[in-house]
Enzyme design. Structure first.
Site, PDB file in Angstrom:
ATOM      1  N   TRP A 184      30.451  41.546  77.672  1.00  0.00           N
ATOM      2  CA  TRP A 184      31.673  41.266  76.910  1.00  0.00           C
ATOM      3  C   TRP A 184      32.575  42.487  76.943  1.00  0.00           C
ATOM      4  CZ3 TRP A 184      33.242  43.779  72.264  1.00  0.00           C
ATOM      5  CH2 TRP A 184      34.494  43.335  71.817  1.00  0.00           C
ATOM      6  N   GLU A 225      30.909  36.611  78.400  1.00  0.00           N
ATOM      7  CA  GLU A 225      31.412  36.162  77.092  1.00  0.00           C
ATOM      8  C   GLU A 225      32.927  36.250  77.010  1.00  0.00           C
ATOM      9  OE1 GLU A 225      29.922  38.508  73.817  1.00  0.00           O
ATOM     10  OE2 GLU A 225      30.509  37.027  72.313  1.00  0.00           O
ATOM     11  N   LYS A 227      36.638  35.459  74.807  1.00  0.00           N
ATOM     12  CA  LYS A 227      37.098  35.666  73.424  1.00  0.00           C
ATOM     13  C   LYS A 227      38.533  35.211  73.315  1.00  0.00           C
ATOM     14  CE  LYS A 227      37.034  39.080  69.799  1.00  0.00           C
ATOM     15  NZ  LYS A 227      36.180  40.094  69.191  1.00  0.00           N
ATOM     16  N   ASP A 261      30.422  32.326  72.001  1.00  0.00           N
ATOM     17  CA  ASP A 261      30.257  32.930  70.681  1.00  0.00           C
ATOM     18  C   ASP A 261      31.054  32.068  69.692  1.00  0.00           C
ATOM     19  OD1 ASP A 261      29.998  36.184  69.402  1.00  0.00           O
ATOM     20  OD2 ASP A 261      31.177  34.644  68.388  1.00  0.00           O
ATOM     21  N   HIS A 264      34.684  32.930  68.805  1.00  0.00           N
ATOM     22  CA  HIS A 264      35.605  33.323  69.866  1.00  0.00           C
ATOM     23  C   HIS A 264      36.559  32.235  70.333  1.00  0.00           C
ATOM     24  CE1 HIS A 264      33.340  37.191  71.181  1.00  0.00           C
ATOM     25  NE2 HIS A 264      33.479  37.081  69.885  1.00  0.00           N
ATOM     26  N   HIS A 288      26.062  32.931  71.270  1.00  0.00           N
ATOM     27  CA  HIS A 288      26.119  33.966  70.245  1.00  0.00           C
ATOM     28  C   HIS A 288      26.369  33.240  68.944  1.00  0.00           C
ATOM     29  CE1 HIS A 288      26.835  38.152  72.197  1.00  0.00           C
ATOM     30  NE2 HIS A 288      25.670  37.628  72.486  1.00  0.00           N
ATOM     31  N   ASP A 296      37.292  35.942  63.922  1.00  0.00           N
ATOM     32  CA  ASP A 296      35.961  36.309  64.424  1.00  0.00           C
ATOM     33  C   ASP A 296      35.334  37.346  63.487  1.00  0.00           C
ATOM     34  OD1 ASP A 296      33.802  36.594  66.149  1.00  0.00           O
ATOM     35  OD2 ASP A 296      34.788  38.167  67.311  1.00  0.00           O
ATOM     36  N   ASP A 298      32.432  37.495  62.069  1.00  0.00           N
ATOM     37  CA  ASP A 298      31.009  37.793  62.238  1.00  0.00           C
ATOM     38  C   ASP A 298      30.242  37.809  60.921  1.00  0.00           C
ATOM     39  OD1 ASP A 298      30.550  38.275  65.221  1.00  0.00           O
ATOM     40  OD2 ASP A 298      32.305  39.504  64.841  1.00  0.00           O
ATOM     41  N   ASP A 328      24.686  36.988  66.538  1.00  0.00           N
ATOM     42  CA  ASP A 328      25.676  38.057  66.671  1.00  0.00           C
ATOM     43  C   ASP A 328      26.560  38.084  65.422  1.00  0.00           C
ATOM     44  OD1 ASP A 328      27.475  39.970  67.463  1.00  0.00           O
ATOM     45  OD2 ASP A 328      28.536  38.708  68.910  1.00  0.00           O
TER      46      ASP A 328
END
Ligand code: RNT
Ligand code: ZN
Length: 421
Positions: A184, A225, A227, A261, A264, A288, A296, A298, A328
């Site tokens: 990434w 990955e 995004k 992810d 993303h 992810h 994003d 997380d 993640d």
């Protein structure tokens, strides 16, 4: 085992069997499916390079809950503590920035020897290792990495990618388990660039160079990955979804796959809705598992609709084995060990819930055009007693039933984590 847990299991088993589900087979698959645990929850994505530097690349940890791991020994101790409270097959997922060297070793000079302690530890824990090049939090990452205009900068990061694939092979050899590498890059622009293709052609060329230079590497799978945007890079992302999907599908490679992810994509897009299309063109993908809140962010993985929709889809597509599941997220506002335990138990629980779906019956109704039964069963099923099966599974694995683990984490934070400063 506690009598009440057994009773609950027996009732739940009967319930599921009536719907046509083999409960013990579901528990077995759930238990054997690896979940790759991201190490970076334990220290707010800091890593152990012997150089000060802030987290960059458009990602952020927020919060300052005390007790984070300050070095690799503490991080591994915290991971071990969490692992004992998470049932099922696990892997450890580390970044290149978690190397252990005597002095400072730059990203273009890392070698397997800098990761020997991680490999020793993984072997002792009997877990596999997954790996990530760290294309962020570095003085040379502020103006693009694999897509950089400056050829010297781009070369530096290509070398980093090459070395990471070799380290991945080392991990595969040491653990006897496939090493999944996730690539990434944060590369992007705060404003809309005029030339949107040149950075992408450079990124494509960089990936090509990394894979070409390491084509002898074995035991490694590579995720690319994408995004949608990062903080400070809001207008343009070089490795966008279209770019990464295009790259992966054009390669027809047996080791290059798409990484999806959860944070993303645009806020109304969901990973669960993409899997059926991705699998129409690929044999594998890397997930992810994260939780975006408005961006994003997380957040710790929650047992929510989208998590269950993702695991449902894996089961319905019959792609549980083909999918590499990794977590993640990085929440610094609560106990970091608890964040692991909560998020990864949730991911495993969602998988169990999905594996307990009467999927063959539902597919049969659909094939036969009996959408009434499909609707009735899928609604009734929503309140099926998955918790009783989950408790039984956790009891069998000795990882604590319900919230038993919470008091243990509280004691650990008091005795160990809060003594760090
Ligand atoms: C960032 C990506 C990436 C990182 C980790 C640390 O938006 O999701 O996967 O979170 O590699
Ligand atoms: Zn990610």
């Amino acid at each position: 085992m506690d009598e009440k847990i057994l009773k609950g299991y027996e009732y739940a088993k009967e319930y599921y069997e009536k719907l046509g589900v083999d409960v013990d087979a579901a528990i077995k698959i759930c238990d054997e499916t690896p979940i790759s645990v991201h190490c970076w929850q334990g220290d707010d994505v800091n890593g152990f390079e012997k150089k000060e530097g802030a987290l960059s690349g458009g990602i952020q940890t927020t919060g300052n809950y005390p007790g984070k791991a300050r070095n690799s020994e503490e991080l591994r101790a915290d991971l071990e503590f969490a692992f004992k409270r998470i049932p099922g097959e696990k892997k450890i997922n580390i970044h290149a920035s978690y190397l252990e060297a005597d002095g400072f070793v730059d990203r273009n000079a890392i070698e397997p020897k800098h990761f020997e302690k991680w490999a020793d530890w993984a072997v002792a824990q009997n877990v596999g290792i997954d790996f990530n090049p760290t294309y962020f939090s570095h003085p040379l990452s502020s103006d693009g990495t694999l897509s950089a205009k400056d050829e010297n900068v781009r070369k530096f990061w290509i070398e980093h990618g090459i070395r990471c694939r070799r380290i991945g092979e080392y991990f595969a050899k040491r653990t006897g388990k496939t090493c999944v590498i996730n690539h990434w890059t944060p590369d992007g622009d705060k404003e809309f660039p005029i030339d949107t293709i040149s950075p992408r052609l450079r990124l494509k060329d960089s990936y090509d160079q990394i894979f070409e230079a390491t084509k002898d590497v074995k035991g490694v799978m590579d995720g690319i990955e994408s995004k949608v945007f990062g903080i400070g890079l809001e207008s343009y992302t070089v490795g966008s979804h279209e770019f990464c999907m295009g790259y992966v599908f054009s390669k027809h490679s047996d080791h290059i796959m798409l990484t999806l992810d959860c944070g993303h994509y645009h806020p109304t897009e969901v990973v669960s809705a993409k899997l059926g299309a991705i699998y129409a063109f690929s044999d594998h993908c890397l997930l992810h598992v994260s939780r975006p809140v408005r961006w994003d962010s997380d957040h710790v993985v929650a047992y929510d609709d989208e998590l269950r929709a993702i695991t449902d889809e894996l089961v319905r597509l019959n792609k549980v084995k083909e999918t590499y599941i990794a977590t993640d997220y990085f929440d610094a506002s609560i106990n970091r060990v608890a964040a692991w335990v909560i998020g990864i138990r949730n991911a495993r629980k969602a998988l169990l819930n999905s594996l307990l779906t009467p999927v063959e019956n539902l597919k049969k109704f659909e094939r036969e055009g009996d959408n009434t039964s499909r609707m009735a069963v899928s609604q009734e099923y929503k309140t099926a007693p998955v918790g009783a099966i989950w408790d039984y599974y956790c009891a069998k694995k000795g990882v604590g039933v319900g919230l038993e683990w919470l008091d243990e984490v509280k004691a650990y934070e008091k005795d160990v984590m809060f003594k760090r400063n």
